[in-house]
Design a protein around this motif. Structure first.
Motif, PDB file in Angstrom:
ATOM      1  N   GLU A  82     -54.257 -53.713  -9.551  1.00 14.29           N
ATOM      2  CA  GLU A  82     -53.049 -53.081  -9.004  1.00 14.29           C
ATOM      3  C   GLU A  82     -52.302 -52.256 -10.050  1.00 14.29           C
ATOM      4  OE1 GLU A  82     -52.063 -56.289  -5.437  1.00 14.29           O
ATOM      5  OE2 GLU A  82     -50.782 -56.185  -7.204  1.00 14.29           O
ATOM      6  N   ASP A  83     -52.688 -52.384 -11.299  1.00 11.13           N
ATOM      7  CA  ASP A  83     -52.077 -51.563 -12.357  1.00 11.13           C
ATOM      8  C   ASP A  83     -52.750 -50.199 -12.480  1.00 11.13           C
ATOM      9  OD1 ASP A  83     -51.883 -54.592 -14.239  1.00 11.13           O
ATOM     10  OD2 ASP A  83     -50.220 -53.571 -13.216  1.00 11.13           O
ATOM     11  N   THR A  84     -53.800 -49.993 -11.739  1.00 13.32           N
ATOM     12  CA  THR A  84     -54.478 -48.697 -11.783  1.00 13.32           C
ATOM     13  C   THR A  84     -53.550 -47.593 -11.291  1.00 13.32           C
ATOM     14  OG1 THR A  84     -56.686 -49.629 -11.473  1.00 13.32           O
ATOM     15  CG2 THR A  84     -56.376 -47.345 -10.828  1.00 13.32           C
ATOM     16  N   ALA A  85     -53.341 -46.597 -12.140  1.00 12.91           N
ATOM     17  CA  ALA A  85     -52.408 -45.520 -11.814  1.00 12.91           C
ATOM     18  C   ALA A  85     -52.423 -44.492 -12.934  1.00 12.91           C
ATOM     19  CB  ALA A  85     -50.992 -46.057 -11.640  1.00 12.91           C
ATOM     20  N   VAL A  86     -51.784 -43.362 -12.672  1.00  9.35           N
ATOM     21  CA  VAL A  86     -51.454 -42.432 -13.747  1.00  9.35           C
ATOM     22  C   VAL A  86     -50.092 -42.846 -14.279  1.00  9.35           C
ATOM     23  CG1 VAL A  86     -50.980 -40.042 -14.354  1.00  9.35           C
ATOM     24  CG2 VAL A  86     -52.780 -40.564 -12.717  1.00  9.35           C
ATOM     25  N   TYR A  87     -50.032 -43.030 -15.588  1.00 10.24           N
ATOM     26  CA  TYR A  87     -48.805 -43.472 -16.224  1.00 10.24           C
ATOM     27  C   TYR A  87     -48.121 -42.280 -16.893  1.00 10.24           C
ATOM     28  CZ  TYR A  87     -49.885 -48.337 -15.400  1.00 10.24           C
ATOM     29  OH  TYR A  87     -50.136 -49.546 -14.791  1.00 10.24           O
ATOM     30  N   TYR A  88     -46.825 -42.154 -16.622  1.00 13.62           N
ATOM     31  CA  TYR A  88     -46.035 -41.056 -17.151  1.00 13.62           C
ATOM     32  C   TYR A  88     -44.928 -41.601 -18.048  1.00 13.62           C
ATOM     33  CZ  TYR A  88     -48.119 -38.443 -13.273  1.00 13.62           C
ATOM     34  OH  TYR A  88     -49.003 -37.862 -12.400  1.00 13.62           O
ATOM     35  N   CYS A  89     -44.725 -40.942 -19.167  1.00 16.40           N
ATOM     36  CA  CYS A  89     -43.544 -41.253 -19.963  1.00 16.40           C
ATOM     37  C   CYS A  89     -42.486 -40.202 -19.678  1.00 16.40           C
ATOM     38  CB  CYS A  89     -43.877 -41.316 -21.446  1.00 16.40           C
ATOM     39  SG  CYS A  89     -44.425 -39.764 -22.174  1.00 16.40           S
ATOM     40  N   ALA A  90     -41.252 -40.590 -19.893  1.00 18.94           N
ATOM     41  CA  ALA A  90     -40.141 -39.697 -19.602  1.00 18.94           C
ATOM     42  C   ALA A  90     -39.013 -39.930 -20.588  1.00 18.94           C
ATOM     43  CB  ALA A  90     -39.658 -39.906 -18.174  1.00 18.94           C
ATOM     44  N   ALA A  91     -38.326 -38.841 -20.922  1.00 12.74           N
ATOM     45  CA  ALA A  91     -37.170 -38.903 -21.808  1.00 12.74           C
ATOM     46  C   ALA A  91     -35.909 -38.719 -20.978  1.00 12.74           C
ATOM     47  CB  ALA A  91     -37.261 -37.821 -22.876  1.00 12.74           C
ATOM     48  N   ALA A  92     -34.959 -39.614 -21.190  1.00  8.54           N
ATOM     49  CA  ALA A  92     -33.751 -39.623 -20.372  1.00  8.54           C
ATOM     50  C   ALA A  92     -32.765 -38.542 -20.779  1.00  8.54           C
ATOM     51  CB  ALA A  92     -33.090 -40.998 -20.480  1.00  8.54           C
ATOM     52  N   ARG A  93     -31.804 -38.303 -19.882  1.00 13.76           N
ATOM     53  CA  ARG A  93     -30.727 -37.344 -20.164  1.00 13.76           C
ATOM     54  C   ARG A  93     -29.748 -37.922 -21.176  1.00 13.76           C
ATOM     55  NH1 ARG A  93     -30.958 -33.650 -15.893  1.00 13.76           N
ATOM     56  NH2 ARG A  93     -32.265 -34.394 -14.183  1.00 13.76           N
ATOM     57  N   GLY A  94     -29.674 -39.258 -21.218  1.00 12.76           N
ATOM     58  CA  GLY A  94     -28.765 -39.908 -22.132  1.00 12.76           C
ATOM     59  C   GLY A  94     -29.462 -40.943 -22.978  1.00 12.76           C
ATOM     60  N   ALA A  95     -28.653 -41.763 -23.634  1.00 13.72           N
ATOM     61  CA  ALA A  95     -29.177 -42.725 -24.587  1.00 13.72           C
ATOM     62  C   ALA A  95     -29.553 -44.067 -23.976  1.00 13.72           C
ATOM     63  CB  ALA A  95     -28.156 -42.950 -25.709  1.00 13.72           C
ATOM     64  N   SER A  96     -29.084 -44.305 -22.773  1.00 13.29           N
ATOM     65  CA  SER A  96     -29.296 -45.616 -22.164  1.00 13.29           C
ATOM     66  C   SER A  96     -30.681 -45.733 -21.550  1.00 13.29           C
ATOM     67  CB  SER A  96     -28.246 -45.852 -21.081  1.00 13.29           C
ATOM     68  OG  SER A  96     -26.940 -45.809 -21.629  1.00 13.29           O
ATOM     69  N   SER A  97     -31.024 -46.957 -21.226  1.00  6.34           N
ATOM     70  CA  SER A  97     -32.217 -47.235 -20.457  1.00  6.34           C
ATOM     71  C   SER A  97     -31.864 -47.160 -18.975  1.00  6.34           C
ATOM     72  CB  SER A  97     -32.764 -48.621 -20.808  1.00  6.34           C
ATOM     73  OG  SER A  97     -31.753 -49.598 -20.615  1.00  6.34           O
ATOM     74  N   SER A  98     -32.853 -46.874 -18.137  1.00  3.97           N
ATOM     75  CA  SER A  98     -32.596 -46.786 -16.704  1.00  3.97           C
ATOM     76  C   SER A  98     -33.895 -46.861 -15.937  1.00  3.97           C
ATOM     77  CB  SER A  98     -31.891 -45.472 -16.360  1.00  3.97           C
ATOM     78  OG  SER A  98     -31.727 -45.332 -14.957  1.00  3.97           O
ATOM     79  N   ASP A  99     -33.825 -47.487 -14.755  1.00  9.16           N
ATOM     80  CA  ASP A  99     -35.001 -47.522 -13.886  1.00  9.16           C
ATOM     81  C   ASP A  99     -34.960 -46.420 -12.833  1.00  9.16           C
ATOM     82  OD1 ASP A  99     -33.945 -50.322 -11.741  1.00  9.16           O
ATOM     83  OD2 ASP A  99     -32.963 -48.439 -12.300  1.00  9.16           O
ATOM     84  N   ASP A 100     -33.976 -45.541 -12.928  1.00  5.60           N
ATOM     85  CA  ASP A 100     -33.801 -44.451 -11.968  1.00  5.60           C
ATOM     86  C   ASP A 100     -34.512 -43.200 -12.477  1.00  5.60           C
ATOM     87  OD1 ASP A 100     -30.856 -42.737 -10.589  1.00  5.60           O
ATOM     88  OD2 ASP A 100     -33.002 -42.479 -10.255  1.00  5.60           O
ATOM     89  N   SER A 101     -35.512 -42.757 -11.756  1.00  3.90           N
ATOM     90  CA  SER A 101     -36.278 -41.594 -12.208  1.00  3.90           C
ATOM     91  C   SER A 101     -35.404 -40.348 -12.321  1.00  3.90           C
ATOM     92  CB  SER A 101     -37.459 -41.334 -11.272  1.00  3.90           C
ATOM     93  OG  SER A 101     -37.004 -41.037  -9.964  1.00  3.90           O
ATOM     94  N   GLY A 102     -34.336 -40.286 -11.530  1.00  3.19           N
ATOM     95  CA  GLY A 102     -33.429 -39.148 -11.577  1.00  3.19           C
ATOM     96  C   GLY A 102     -32.658 -39.035 -12.876  1.00  3.19           C
ATOM     97  N   TYR A 103     -32.669 -40.081 -13.668  1.00  2.00           N
ATOM     98  CA  TYR A 103     -31.958 -40.107 -14.947  1.00  2.00           C
ATOM     99  C   TYR A 103     -32.746 -39.413 -16.049  1.00  2.00           C
ATOM    100  CZ  TYR A 103     -29.624 -42.285 -18.998  1.00  2.00           C
ATOM    101  OH  TYR A 103     -28.958 -42.519 -20.178  1.00  2.00           O
TER     102      TYR A 103
END
Length: 123
Positions: A88-109
């Motif tokens: 179930e872990d099979t997927a394309v994995y993407y890294c992303a850099a946030a708009r700010g310094a905090s952590s977030s689970d919101d992709s819109g961030y």
């Protein structure tokens, strides 16, 4: 900012992989970072996130206890250590850099996204 993810590949169930994501410029250390994944015919989902200092992390329930996110600001790199992988872990994995310094689970961030690296877990 360009993000380059690497480390994906084919692994048997129960195995481990470590993904890396390197940012093309500084100050990478000012940004929260996240990992997301998208399985075939599924929507992209949150996996893990880390704040700019590496003090705060958050994981999706499906990976908590198996995956570990970390970062090395001196190397402009964030990692995702993945253990006890299952199909179930099979997927394309993407890294992303946030708009700010905090952590977030919101992709819109997240402002910048890498191109993804494919992880395939065989049974």
């Amino acid at each position: 900012v360009q993000l380059q993810a690497s480390g994906g590949g084919l692994v048997q169930a129960g195995g481990s992989l470590r993904l890396s994501c390197t940012a093309s410029r500084r100050p990478f250390s000012n940004n929260g970072m996240g990992w997301f994944r998208q399985a075939p015919e599924m929507e992209r989902e949150f996996v893990a996130t880390i704040d700019w200092r590496g003090d705060r992390t958050l994981y999706a329930p499906s990976v908590k206890g198996r995956f570990t996110i970390s970062r090395d600001n001196a190397k402009n790199t964030v990692y995702l250590q993945m253990n006890s992988l299952n199909t179930e872990d099979t997927a394309v994995y993407y890294c992303a850099a946030a708009r700010g310094a905090s952590s977030s689970d919101d992709s819109g961030y997240y402002r910048y996204w890498g191109r993804g690296t494919l992880v395939t877990v065989s049974s």
